[in-house]
Design an enzyme around this catalytic site. Structure first.
Site, PDB file in Angstrom:
ATOM      1  N   ASN A 203       0.842  -1.192   0.000  1.00 48.11           N
ATOM      2  CA  ASN A 203       0.000   0.000   0.000  1.00 48.11           C
ATOM      3  C   ASN A 203       0.880   1.246   0.000  1.00 48.11           C
ATOM      4  O   ASN A 203       2.102   1.151   0.026  1.00 48.11           O
ATOM      5  CB  ASN A 203      -0.958  -0.019   1.198  1.00 48.11           C
ATOM      6  CG  ASN A 203      -0.200  -0.061   2.508  1.00 48.11           C
ATOM      7  OD1 ASN A 203       0.528   0.864   2.851  1.00 48.11           O
ATOM      8  ND2 ASN A 203      -0.351  -1.156   3.246  1.00 48.11           N
ATOM      9  N   ASP A 272      -3.956  -6.176   4.753  1.00 46.27           N
ATOM     10  CA  ASP A 272      -5.038  -6.950   5.370  1.00 46.27           C
ATOM     11  C   ASP A 272      -5.164  -8.344   4.773  1.00 46.27           C
ATOM     12  O   ASP A 272      -5.777  -9.221   5.366  1.00 46.27           O
ATOM     13  CB  ASP A 272      -6.359  -6.189   5.223  1.00 46.27           C
ATOM     14  CG  ASP A 272      -6.363  -4.950   6.114  1.00 46.27           C
ATOM     15  OD1 ASP A 272      -5.907  -5.057   7.262  1.00 46.27           O
ATOM     16  OD2 ASP A 272      -6.793  -3.877   5.646  1.00 46.27           O
TER      17      ASP A 272
HETATM   18  O1  C5P Z   1      -8.876  -2.279  11.241  1.00 44.81           O
HETATM   19  P1  C5P Z   1      -7.703  -1.635  10.602  1.00 44.81           P
HETATM   20  O2  C5P Z   1      -6.799  -2.578   9.930  1.00 44.81           O
HETATM   21  O3  C5P Z   1      -8.036  -0.467   9.701  1.00 44.81           O
HETATM   22  O4  C5P Z   1      -6.923  -0.987  11.846  1.00 44.81           O
HETATM   23  C1  C5P Z   1      -5.759  -0.252  11.657  1.00 44.81           C
HETATM   24  C2  C5P Z   1      -4.864  -0.488  12.835  1.00 44.81           C
HETATM   25  O5  C5P Z   1      -4.695  -1.888  13.010  1.00 44.81           O
HETATM   26  C3  C5P Z   1      -3.475   0.084  12.672  1.00 44.81           C
HETATM   27  O6  C5P Z   1      -3.012   0.497  13.929  1.00 44.81           O
HETATM   28  C4  C5P Z   1      -2.681  -1.106  12.137  1.00 44.81           C
HETATM   29  O7  C5P Z   1      -1.304  -1.005  12.472  1.00 44.81           O
HETATM   30  C5  C5P Z   1      -3.339  -2.266  12.828  1.00 44.81           C
HETATM   31  N1  C5P Z   1      -3.350  -3.531  12.054  1.00 44.81           N
HETATM   32  C6  C5P Z   1      -2.667  -4.622  12.544  1.00 44.81           C
HETATM   33  N2  C5P Z   1      -2.684  -5.808  11.863  1.00 44.81           N
HETATM   34  C7  C5P Z   1      -3.381  -5.918  10.723  1.00 44.81           C
HETATM   35  C8  C5P Z   1      -4.085  -4.838  10.221  1.00 44.81           C
HETATM   36  C9  C5P Z   1      -4.063  -3.637  10.905  1.00 44.81           C
HETATM   37  O8  C5P Z   1      -2.033  -4.504  13.581  1.00 44.81           O
HETATM   38  N3  C5P Z   1      -3.360  -7.078  10.084  1.00 44.81           N
END
Ligand code: C5P
Length: 399
Positions: A203, A272
């Site tokens: 990203n 993700d």
């Molecule tokens: O739910 P979302 O992914 O948007 O949340 C963002 C937060 O979650 C950020 O702090 C990111 O570093 C963390 N995150 C994580 N592991 C993932 C995806 C996001 O720790 N696989």
């Protein structure tokens, strides 16, 4: 505190007199230094009367040729107000053609710069590039206000209020070592999820916000472990950098470094989705349509939320809409103490940009907007709130 007040040659020079008066009122010792142009706008006598000291003006009229060195050593902070476009350019380049320029080069303490100029001069890429140089050097820039300017135009360029400049000076001195004893575990940057040995999904995260947080934490005395995805940034000074590539590697390193951490900040834009079984060889191009079946990556933040103990846990929410509700939702669902929400996808804040504009959703129920500023400045304000939050949570828990 012993403060050098550098005054540039702009119409706002008269406001520097008010600044000098405020600083004197707060028991600081002020040494005024004026550029030649500043003296066209206001008499040195004004500052001499306000500060009770001779104003330094001319490089060649001072008693000893090395006076700038001893003055630099004696003082604890330098504030330049108003900083004109020309003066900002000279400071950025390190030109030592006058007393202020020479003193600036000899000075090793914190520097606060308060610009004032015409709106077009302010917005000119040359000025912005010079300011960025000063920011990168760690100087605190006090953004000019928007409003009616002496040139008849309206827009940003008006010298910030003297009260705001004094506040910036205090921040610059107060913050010094207030994170001493803390161990900050930070993640930054994107992750790369391989599709085959040469391709990956990633990203647009540049890592700049996470690196600014690491730099701020280290400057304030914390021990910092920075787990970083692939970025094009130099390792911040005094920070232990642990490079990783994928979300799985990031997860592994986060939990390997969790034990000593007192504050955990997940600024990384973790991918993700990933491919669970990466082919060993490059996938051949064919004319046929191809689809990928992706699996979710481990949600590191959610897992941290379950295992955080009494650590402070701060997550990020990069959103393209519904910023505050989304930040609040993540705060709850991932058991964070604070979520930093930022809008991404816009022109000049968020991903890739040097500037940011965020909103902090706190466990205490508060929502604090932080107006647009450099990522380094936002980083300091985030830590100011983290420290406040710790006090509030302690009080709430009856400690
Ligand atoms: O739910 P979302 O992914 O948007 O949340 C963002 C937060 O979650 C950020 O702090 C990111 O570093 C963390 N995150 C994580 N592991 C993932 C995806 C996001 O720790 N696989």
């Amino acid at each position: 505190m012993k403060i050098i007040l550098g005054i540039g040659g702009g119409i706002a020079a008269y406001k520097a007199a008010e600044l000098a008066r405020l600083l004197m009122q707060q028991d600081h010792q002020v040494q005024a230094v004026m550029t030649g142009a500043a003296q066209e706008f206001i008499q040195p006598l004004t500052f001499a009367a306000l500060t009770g000291r001779k104003v330094l003006t001319d490089l060649f009229a001072i008693e000893s040729a090395i006076e700038h060195i001893s003055i630099a050593q004696e003082h604890e902070l330098m504030v330049v107000a108003p900083a004109t476009a020309d003066l900002i350019g000279r400071l950025a380049l390190g030109l030592a053609g006058d007393f202020l320029g020479t003193l600036y080069l000899a000075f090793t303490g914190p520097v606060v710069v308060a610009p004032a100029m015409n709106v077009n001069m302010w917005q000119h890429p040359a000025t912005q590039a010079n300011l960025e140089t000063l920011r990168q050097r760690g100087h605190r820039i006090v953004e000019p206000d928007s409003g009616y300017l002496a040139c008849g135009m309206t827009g940003p360029g008006r010298l910030a209020d003297p009260e705001t400049i004094v506040e910036a000076i205090l921040l610059e001195t107060r913050k010094r070592r207030d994170l001493e004893g803390e161990v900050v575990l930070l993640t930054a940057g994107p992750t790369q999820e391989p599709l085959d040995p040469v391709r990956y999904i990633s990203n647009r995260s540049s890592g700049k916000m996470g690196y600014a947080l690491a730099e701020a934490a280290a400057a304030r005395g914390a021990q910092v472990n920075l787990i970083s995805g692939p970025v094009h940034l130099p390792a911040p000074r005094g920070v232990e950098l642990i490079p990783v590539r994928t979300a799985a590697e990031m997860r592994e390193q986060v939990f390997a470094h969790l034990a000593p951490a007192t504050i955990v900040i997940k600024a990384a834009a973790v991918a993700d989705f990933h491919l669970s079984h990466v082919p060993a060889q490059k996938v051949k191009k064919t004319a046929a349509r191809m689809s990928l079946e992706l699996d979710p990556t481990p949600d590191i933040l959610a897992e941290l939320g379950r295992k955080k103990g009494d650590r402070l846990l701060i997550g990020f929410a990069a959103e393209t809409q519904n910023l505050v509700p989304e930040a609040r939702r993540k705060l709850e669902s991932k058991n964070c103490d604070m979520v930093v929400g930022n809008l991404v996808g816009g022109a000049d804040v968020g991903f890739e940009s040097d500037r940011n504009e965020v909103v902090l959703a706190l466990r205490t129920g508060e929502t604090i907007p932080l107006p647009r500023a450099s990522k380094r400045e936002i980083a300091d304000r985030i830590f100011d709130q983290v420290l406040k939050l710790r006090l509030a949570l302690h009080a709430a828990n009856g400690h």
